[in-house]
Design an enzyme around this catalytic site. Sequence first.
Site, short mmCIF file in Angstrom:
data_model
loop_
_atom_site.label_atom_id
_atom_site.label_comp_id
_atom_site.label_asym_id
_atom_site.label_seq_id
_atom_site.Cartn_x
_atom_site.Cartn_y
_atom_site.Cartn_z
N HIS B 44 0.64 -1.23 0.05
CA HIS B 44 -0.08 -0.10 -0.03
C HIS B 44 0.92 1.58 -0.01
CE1 HIS B 44 -3.82 2.08 0.65
NE2 HIS B 44 -3.21 2.85 1.48
N HIS B 91 -9.79 3.00 -1.58
CA HIS B 91 -10.27 2.50 0.06
C HIS B 91 -10.90 1.20 -0.20
CE1 HIS B 91 -9.83 4.39 4.01
NE2 HIS B 91 -8.66 4.07 3.77
#
Lengths: 231, 736
Positions: B44, B91
């Site tokens: 990430h 997200h």
Amino acid sequence: MRAAVAVFPGTWSDRDCEWALQQVGIVSRRVWHRDVPSFDRDELVVLPGGFSYGDYLRCGAIARFSPLMAAVRDHATAGGLVIGICNGFQILCEAGLLPGVLMRNSSLEFRCQDSLLRPESRISPFTDHLDPSSFLRIPVSHGEGNYYVDDVTLHDLEAEDRVAFRYVDAQGNLTSEANPNGSRNNIAGILNEHGNILGMMPHPERACEALLGNEDGNAIWQSVLSSIGSD
Amino acid sequence: MTVEDRELDQVAMTRAEYERLVKMIGRVPTEVELGIVGALWSEHCGYKHSRSLFHHFPTEGVDVLTKVGEENAGAVDLGDGWCAVFKMESHNHPSAIEPYQGAATGVGGILRDIFAMGMRPIALLDSLRFGPLTDATNRYLFNGVVAGIGGYGNCIGVPTVGGEVQFDESYSGNPLVNAMCVGVGRTEHLLSASAGGPGNPLVLVGADTGRDGIHGATFASVELDESADERRPAVQVVNPFLEKLLLEACVELAEGHGDWIVGLQDLGAAGLTSSTVEAAARAGTGVEIDVALVPRRERQMTAYEVMLSESQERMLVIPKREHLDDVLQLFRRWEIRADVIGAVTGDGMVTVRDGDEIVAHLPVDVPTDPPMYPPKGIRPTEIDHWQAENLEDVPDLLDPEAALLRLLADTNIASRRFIYRQYDHQVLNNTVIKPGGDAAVLRVKGSRKGVAVTTDCNARFVGLEPRVGAAIAVAEAARNVVATGARPVAVTDCLNFGNPEKVSVAYQLEQAVLGIADACRALGTPVVSGNASLYNETPDGQILPTPGIGMLGVIDDIQQVIGAKPKAGDLLFVVGATLEQDVSSLAGSQYLTSKLGRLAGRPVLDLEHEVAVQRFVLDMHKRGLLSAAHDCSDGGLAIAVSEMCLASHIGIEAGDIDLGTRMDAALFGESQSRFVLAVHSESEALQLEAQADTVDIPITLVGTMTGSRIRLGDIDVHLDEAELVYSSGLEKALAG
């Protein structure tokens, strides 16, 4: 005339109100809620839309304790003009300057869409130059605009010509389809008994320019200017 | 000295990576150091599996003001001293287990990226993917995500003006939530996110720090499994009210007092860790933080927890020493907490203390040098299998009217009004073209300019041929922008893929990056920001490869903007391809996919032609010939024309057009590089045709806007009937 636009923590229509007032030639100042001002007697006080203090409690329930609201109350008592739009309407109700409450929309959803308003009242500078047969297309944008008031007060509001606007369909009928939030008797805005305080859920400041596809909101400011004079 | 597997699992670090770390620092890391490095080496934050591909992207251009990856978002010049910053971010994983908070934090995070650069956010967009709404879990996720996006955007007062939502079985249990934000301001107010000047203080502003979101970056970097629900504590809880105050304070700082500070940075994934380390790395400095100075909302938090907390609504300000008090006062006037938590150092180290005790002391370039795993892809055999299907064998349709009504009601095509009426899309008084058309268009106050913004990705095309499909996503985004009259300027991307350690996914990823690069180069739209979200898998499989594209275009005179609403009497033309279409144009189309229940065919895109068509349409805009324009994409010509009829509440008379040998392909085929254009008069129509002929762009008259029926070939439907299925399609599906 001039205007003072209140800014609470979480207010977001302050700049839009300033912009819209500018379109009709009204100069305004933005007032932070802690900088307690004294308003000029002929100043139009605007409580704009937003989520004051996040509205995590009941909408407007915290903002009414803000130092600014004491000054707003004084201004209104002295006969000064006050308009509360959306969250501003909720704050005015919480502060007891207008009767009733704004509950969650009957759909239980936030609604951002155009609504059609029929001007109703002749007792206020905000509405007395509006043509009741000419409906205003004004956007709503709220999750809690479902106006509720008890039967007795509702009767008084209507008897005293204090309903400023109602949601109507294109033919002027009070239908439930035309009502974006389930408010009693399709009420979109109400006045205090002297007609100097207006609270309304729809956002006239968003209907202020041909570029945005809608100028209907300007009629409300124009009505004030016509009634009070533009100096 | 051996570290437990469990500790490594917590930070999603492999044993080999751990050994690499030990070798780099010449000793065993402390617990806090392991946490810091683990978070920044996660997929990430560290883009381990995707970073090696980014050099393919064109990133520079005359309008580009930032170097990609060096700031929180990309900035482009709008001219006359104005600039726009924008970025899209995923997200996905948080939204899969806690849809409301997951989506809302996505919106909050992308907003901070924009105002961290000193710009006022003026628009939000959301690109969403879910499994079919026939499934109750997918409905729950959909409702939660939509409510979360609205909950944040409506409260903070930034309009949600666009985006897209698509449904496909592959997203069941692994929805995609990509949020994009656009900000504008004066170029001289652009702020940087670097921690320069040793001795300058580090000031943490906004929310107190809690245990929420610890290991969020790690969680985003692994596949979702049955235990995903137990990860709920890794999802944060939002406070958009506080962020509104942060937004106003940061914009005031940038507009009025940019000289007080050297840097402003948001706290996103990996919280204090990534914000401080990245700011130091940008400036070539070091940082020293005392976690004991960090205000907390929970007791007895360890240094590890404070450094890795992902509590929302926090920013890091790096003021010049002499302006520390000014900065503290500015934030406190906005009723925001602001505390000095450390200082910039000149030693190139990240030092974390807990009072007197030093708990981490690492060179900055250790956490910022994650390992790199170039993807090693092998073309999945199913691609060739899908492409080998002979579409000639698909029988042509017999009842085009029923097919049109079915498509209009399809959740992938039906009106999105049900969604966007729950979002405030007007606040700030800039929304000139509202949601529901092609791109949304925002006026830039104080100038004559406007920006057109859109998100796009047809993942079916990407699945069928990743390189071509990704290029199509860029081309379609550009077409949406061009339809409004804006010139496409730059791109942000959000690479949503499955597990890159699988060769088939690695192939999709590599090819999609190449496809984006192809199209961006051809269209002259550099990639200025972006994000990768990998490991989008559940035990049932991986998602369709979904490289979401966010595109920004500029319109020099906002008064010239046009929508997709023709007027009565307008003549409609299809340009860019002939009306008659070959059966191959059904490849990956919504019509064919619904009919077969699977992917089939081979999508094609001729980029040179695409560029020529877009240039032509922009030229016609400039000449003032067009009264409306619409991109012809999902659902093909029949849907594009119907959408224009429904938007304007006017029918079309085009009953006598020649649809050729394949009615299905002509009406519902999805060949690329096509627009539907409207002009007012016969003389304008002649001019349009003549102009098209001179540049060899195919053009065909479709019909005239008139009456209240959609008459298109054998289709003859009343507008009311079409409106009913189109406007209720999504709501009906949600009713279950």
